[in-house]
Design a protein around this motif. Structure first.
Motif, short mmCIF file in Angstrom:
data_model
loop_
_atom_site.label_atom_id
_atom_site.label_comp_id
_atom_site.label_asym_id
_atom_site.label_seq_id
_atom_site.Cartn_x
_atom_site.Cartn_y
_atom_site.Cartn_z
N CYS A 119 0.79 -0.99 -0.05
CA CYS A 119 0.08 -0.26 0.04
C CYS A 119 0.93 1.27 0.01
O CYS A 119 1.93 1.37 0.77
CB CYS A 119 -0.81 -0.13 1.22
N CYS B 26 -0.77 3.36 3.60
CA CYS B 26 -0.32 3.25 4.94
C CYS B 26 1.29 2.37 4.88
O CYS B 26 1.63 2.07 6.08
CB CYS B 26 -1.38 2.32 5.58
N CYS C 210 -5.98 -0.37 4.92
CA CYS C 210 -6.67 1.13 5.02
C CYS C 210 -7.62 1.20 3.97
O CYS C 210 -8.28 2.16 3.94
CB CYS C 210 -5.68 2.21 5.03
#
Ligand SMILES: [Zn+2]
Length: 137
Positions: free
Chosen positions: A23, A26, A40
């Motif tokens: 990601c 995050c 997230c």
């Protein structure tokens, strides 16, 4: 463990390379690869491979009643491992280890293992398993 042949064939590269999603928001890594971060919800993910990372054994279970096709390989050890750099967690077969020597926290490395053979299609199934990193000296 049994896979449909078309599905296994289509996804074989992600099995071999341990394709995961990192990601960009995050920073966490989801395995297997997904287009949306499991932590997230962001869709800003990039593909990463976990196959070059060593991993730590977090927890494990030993299966003594092996299923069809595994009779000669019991007991089977299944563990949850966390890769060293990406901190990705995955469920994997633990191999080349004496059950008596198993303990959480040991360092493991991925290895390609033949797991089964489909008599009808002739297709041989391989999966990434984890084995203990041998101590040197
Ligand atoms: Zn995220």
């Amino acid at each position: 463990m049994r896979f449909s042949v078309p599905r296994y064939w289509r996804e074989r590269h992600s099995y071999y390379r341990l394709k995961a999603a990192k990601c960009l928001d995050c920073g966490r890594v989801t395995y297997p690869y997904t287009e949306r971060c499991r932590f997230c919800g962001s869709s800003r993910v990039v593909e990463v491979e976990l196959v070059n990372e060593k991993a730590r054994l977090l927890t494990y279970t030993v299966i003594y009643s092996a299923g069809e096709g595994f009779e000669d390989k019991k007991p089977v050890v299944i563990g949850i491992v966390e890769t060293e750099e990406s901190k990705a967690r995955l469920l994997a077969r633990i191999t080349d280890v004496d059950v008596e020597e198993l303990k959480t926290g040991i360092l493991l490395e991925p290895v390609l293992r033949r797991i089964n053979e489909d008599g009808e299609s002739g297709l041989i199934y391989y999966l990434i398993a984890y084995r203990p990193v041998l101590k040197t000296g």
